[in-house]
Design a protein around this motif. Structure first.
Motif, PDB file in Angstrom:
ATOM      1  N   THR A 125       7.253  18.772   0.131  1.00 22.05           N
ATOM      2  CA  THR A 125       7.688  17.376   0.197  1.00 22.05           C
ATOM      3  C   THR A 125       8.412  16.973  -1.080  1.00 22.05           C
ATOM      4  OG1 THR A 125       6.884  15.102   0.219  1.00 22.05           O
ATOM      5  CG2 THR A 125       5.343  16.737  -0.576  1.00 22.05           C
ATOM      6  N   ASP A 126       9.286  15.973  -0.950  1.00 21.82           N
ATOM      7  CA  ASP A 126       9.992  15.466  -2.146  1.00 21.82           C
ATOM      8  C   ASP A 126       9.046  14.698  -3.072  1.00 21.82           C
ATOM      9  OD1 ASP A 126       9.609  13.152  -0.629  1.00 21.82           O
ATOM     10  OD2 ASP A 126      11.707  12.529  -0.662  1.00 21.82           O
ATOM     11  N   TYR A 153      -2.449  13.095  -2.642  1.00 28.06           N
ATOM     12  CA  TYR A 153      -1.660  13.864  -1.660  1.00 28.06           C
ATOM     13  C   TYR A 153      -0.556  14.650  -2.359  1.00 28.06           C
ATOM     14  CZ  TYR A 153       2.182  14.806   1.556  1.00 28.06           C
ATOM     15  OH  TYR A 153       3.213  15.423   2.232  1.00 28.06           O
ATOM     16  N   ARG A 217      12.757   4.644   0.387  1.00 28.87           N
ATOM     17  CA  ARG A 217      12.525   5.976   0.923  1.00 28.87           C
ATOM     18  C   ARG A 217      13.844   6.486   1.499  1.00 28.87           C
ATOM     19  NH1 ARG A 217       8.887   5.262  -1.911  1.00 28.87           N
ATOM     20  NH2 ARG A 217       6.662   5.557  -1.573  1.00 28.87           N
ATOM     21  N   ARG A 276       0.177  -0.462  -2.523  1.00 28.57           N
ATOM     22  CA  ARG A 276      -0.490   0.856  -2.575  1.00 28.57           C
ATOM     23  C   ARG A 276      -0.733   1.193  -4.043  1.00 28.57           C
ATOM     24  NH1 ARG A 276       2.817   5.673   0.248  1.00 28.57           N
ATOM     25  NH2 ARG A 276       1.633   5.097   2.096  1.00 28.57           N
ATOM     26  N   HIS A 279       1.952   3.312  -6.266  1.00 33.48           N
ATOM     27  CA  HIS A 279       3.059   3.352  -5.288  1.00 33.48           C
ATOM     28  C   HIS A 279       4.371   3.868  -5.885  1.00 33.48           C
ATOM     29  CE1 HIS A 279       4.861   0.908  -1.686  1.00 33.48           C
ATOM     30  NE2 HIS A 279       5.185   2.195  -1.658  1.00 33.48           N
ATOM     31  N   TYR A 336      -6.416  -2.358   6.232  1.00 32.16           N
ATOM     32  CA  TYR A 336      -5.547  -3.544   6.230  1.00 32.16           C
ATOM     33  C   TYR A 336      -6.276  -4.881   6.182  1.00 32.16           C
ATOM     34  CZ  TYR A 336      -1.703  -0.327   7.030  1.00 32.16           C
ATOM     35  OH  TYR A 336      -0.781   0.682   6.882  1.00 32.16           O
TER      36      TYR A 336
HETATM   37  O1  DAU Z   1       8.638  11.747   1.226  1.00 32.33           O
HETATM   38  C1  DAU Z   1       7.946  12.589   2.085  1.00 32.33           C
HETATM   39  C2  DAU Z   1       6.596  12.002   2.414  1.00 32.33           C
HETATM   40  O2  DAU Z   1       6.836  10.881   3.257  1.00 32.33           O
HETATM   41  C3  DAU Z   1       5.669  12.997   3.090  1.00 32.33           C
HETATM   42  O3  DAU Z   1       5.370  14.028   2.183  1.00 32.33           O
HETATM   43  C4  DAU Z   1       4.380  12.322   3.560  1.00 32.33           C
HETATM   44  O4  DAU Z   1       3.594  13.241   4.293  1.00 32.33           O
HETATM   45  C5  DAU Z   1       4.753  11.150   4.447  1.00 32.33           C
HETATM   46  O5  DAU Z   1       3.583  10.472   4.846  1.00 32.33           O
HETATM   47  C6  DAU Z   1       5.704  10.200   3.734  1.00 32.33           C
HETATM   48  O6  DAU Z   1       5.030   9.526   2.638  1.00 32.33           O
HETATM   49  P1  DAU Z   1       5.244   7.956   2.345  1.00 32.33           P
HETATM   50  O7  DAU Z   1       4.096   7.489   1.575  1.00 32.33           O
HETATM   51  O8  DAU Z   1       6.600   7.717   1.808  1.00 32.33           O
HETATM   52  O9  DAU Z   1       5.225   7.421   3.884  1.00 32.33           O
HETATM   53  P2  DAU Z   1       4.503   6.165   4.555  1.00 32.33           P
HETATM   54  O10 DAU Z   1       5.024   6.104   5.956  1.00 32.33           O
HETATM   55  O11 DAU Z   1       3.034   6.171   4.357  1.00 32.33           O
HETATM   56  O12 DAU Z   1       5.091   4.942   3.738  1.00 32.33           O
HETATM   57  C7  DAU Z   1       6.486   4.741   3.618  1.00 32.33           C
HETATM   58  C8  DAU Z   1       6.700   3.530   2.721  1.00 32.33           C
HETATM   59  O13 DAU Z   1       6.252   2.348   3.426  1.00 32.33           O
HETATM   60  C9  DAU Z   1       5.902   3.557   1.432  1.00 32.33           C
HETATM   61  O14 DAU Z   1       6.683   2.982   0.390  1.00 32.33           O
HETATM   62  C10 DAU Z   1       4.682   2.688   1.719  1.00 32.33           C
HETATM   63  C11 DAU Z   1       5.217   1.663   2.701  1.00 32.33           C
HETATM   64  N1  DAU Z   1       4.261   1.154   3.700  1.00 32.33           N
HETATM   65  C12 DAU Z   1       3.564   2.055   4.447  1.00 32.33           C
HETATM   66  C13 DAU Z   1       2.657   1.631   5.394  1.00 32.33           C
HETATM   67  C14 DAU Z   1       1.871   2.632   6.211  1.00 32.33           C
HETATM   68  C15 DAU Z   1       4.099  -0.206   3.900  1.00 32.33           C
HETATM   69  O15 DAU Z   1       4.761  -1.025   3.237  1.00 32.33           O
HETATM   70  N2  DAU Z   1       3.198  -0.635   4.836  1.00 32.33           N
HETATM   71  C16 DAU Z   1       2.459   0.226   5.590  1.00 32.33           C
HETATM   72  O16 DAU Z   1       1.631  -0.235   6.417  1.00 32.33           O
END
Ligand code: DAU
Ligand code: NAD
Length: 339
Positions: A125-126, A153, A217, A276, A279, A336
């Motif tokens: 992963t990045d 993670y 992202r 988070r 974050h 949440y």
């Molecule tokens: O970059 C690759 C990674 O992307 C992978 O290695 C991980 O397995 C994958 O889960 C993902 O990690 P993130 O933490 O970036 O993904 P996530 O979907 O959990 O969150 C994306 C962004 O959205 C992050 O900045 C946190 C935010 N978020 C996430 C959730 C679940 C929110 O604002 N609200 C939320 O409820």
């Protein structure tokens, strides 16, 4: 080629199984998956009767199971997707991340050494590059950047990458590593940003955006990731790391607003919640190496990919409603409520 795909009942692994069975009619695939909360046999239903496919339920960190399977099957290639993959869960309970993501990788590499494989591919992963500042859009993750980590993670994934490179240098194991940016597409577990927001919007529930929503992202449609891994397996150089990403940076708030617009729901559903811990601010991949060396480029642009993804969630409500009606409810409540 006989390929072991670990974690093939999860989001990217399942998409990879579908992609490979279609793209390479000569290949056979065995999927080893422990069917944790994130693994779903229903996802693999379309290929369960395919003679070139076999599903085995098992834990990658269980040495006996893994060695027995290698002995039976004689794999040419191993592609290791199996992992605990959700950052928020790793903040709550890191232990299982270390076991699966680090020790599981070690067990698979030990078996790969003993039984001899032509390639061990680690799906990385990045997040192992840490993060980039929001005010430096000129900076990108390149393969030569040092490995670091913000969450348990990413620390577990970074550790696995280091171990993979160590097995290559010390034992000559023929390895490759790919480090991809955020994926989206069909079959993604609804704890992750995009499917969570789609599911909540469709149910007229609040959309919980962490912090200010400014975190960025770099989104890639899952099939483009699968094609990149396939290319690395066939044409990539042993001992190399390849970044995968398509220069598609978006803030979380932008993504959420796009989803709301496409499903015809009001922005008043957006609710800012506590951030988070630790974050990461911005991820942004420089994919120059995989482009120049292997000719890979993404083919699905975000506008199309997000529309296809939303359509998939609309057409496959039973797939994700089954998930969110079960144990997931306690997870959601814990993560949440009072955030
Ligand atoms: O970059 C690759 C990674 O992307 C992978 O290695 C991980 O397995 C994958 O889960 C993902 O990690 P993130 O933490 O970036 O993904 P996530 O979907 O959990 O969150 C994306 C962004 O959205 C992050 O900045 C946190 C935010 N978020 C996430 C959730 C679940 C929110 O604002 N609200 C939320 O409820
Ligand atoms: P996921 O959580 O959807 O699926 C993980 C799969 O691994 C599940 O089927 C689960 O049952 C299985 N698994 C977990 N522990 C196991 C164990 N001990 N033994 C066997 N199987 C086990 O994850 P995903 O999003 O599909 O991610 C797959 C891989 O890609 C991970 O290694 C992740 O780090 C990496 N990755 C993910 C993204 C992303 O955006 N989702 C981006 C880059 C890299």
């Amino acid at each position: 080629m006989k390929i072991l795909v670990t974690g093939g009942a999860g989001f990217i692994g399942a998409n990879f199984v579908f992609y490979m069975l279609k793209a390479h009619p000569e290949d056979e695939i065995v999927c080893l998956d422990a069917l944790t909360y994130a693994g779903n046999l229903e996802t693999l239903a379309p290929v369960m009767d395919e003679p070139r496919f076999r599903f085995v339920k098992g834990d990658v960190a269980d040495r006996e199971t893994v060695f027995k399977l290698f002995e039976e099957e004689g794999f040419d290639v191993v592609v290791n997707f199996a992992a605990e993959s959700h950052v928020d869960r790793s903040i709550e309970d890191p232990g299982i991340f270390l076991r699966t993501n680090i020790l599981g990788t070690q067990v698979l590499m030990d078996a790969s050494r003993k039984y001899g494989v032509d390639r061990f591919h680690q799906v990385g992963t990045d997040e192992v590059y840490g993060d980039l500042p929001l005010d430096r859009p000129d900076l990108f993750f390149t393969e030569d950047m040092p490995v670091t980590a913000s969450s348990p993670y990413s620390a577990s994934k970074a550790s696995a990458d280091l171990l993979v490179m160590a097995y290559h240098r010390t034992y000559g194991l023929p390895v490759t590593i790919s480090r991809c940016s955020n994926n989206y597409g069909p079959y993604q577990f609804p704890e992750k940003l995009i499917p969570l927001m789609i599911a909540n919007a469709l149910a007229d529930k609040e959309l919980p955006v962490y912090g200010t929503g400014e975190n960025v992202r770099d989104w890639l449609y899952v099939e483009d990731h699968c094609r990149a891994i396939d290319l690395i397996l066939r044409e990539g150089k042993v001992g190399e790391v390849y970044n995968i990403g398509g220069h598609n940076e978006k803030s979380n708030l932008e993504v959420v607003k796009i989803i709301l617009k496409q499903v015809g729901k009001p922005e008043s559903l957006i609710t800012f919640v506590g951030d988070r811990k630790g974050h990461d601010l911005r991820y942004a991949i420089d994919p120059a190496k995989i482009h120049s060396e292997l000719g890979w480029l993404p083919t699905t642009m975000f506008d199309d990919g997000i529309r296809q993804t939303i359509d998939w969630y609309l057409e496959n409500e039973s797939w994700w409603k089954n998930i969110i009606s079960g144990e997931y409810q306690q997870y959601y409540e814990k993560m949440y409520s009072n955030r």
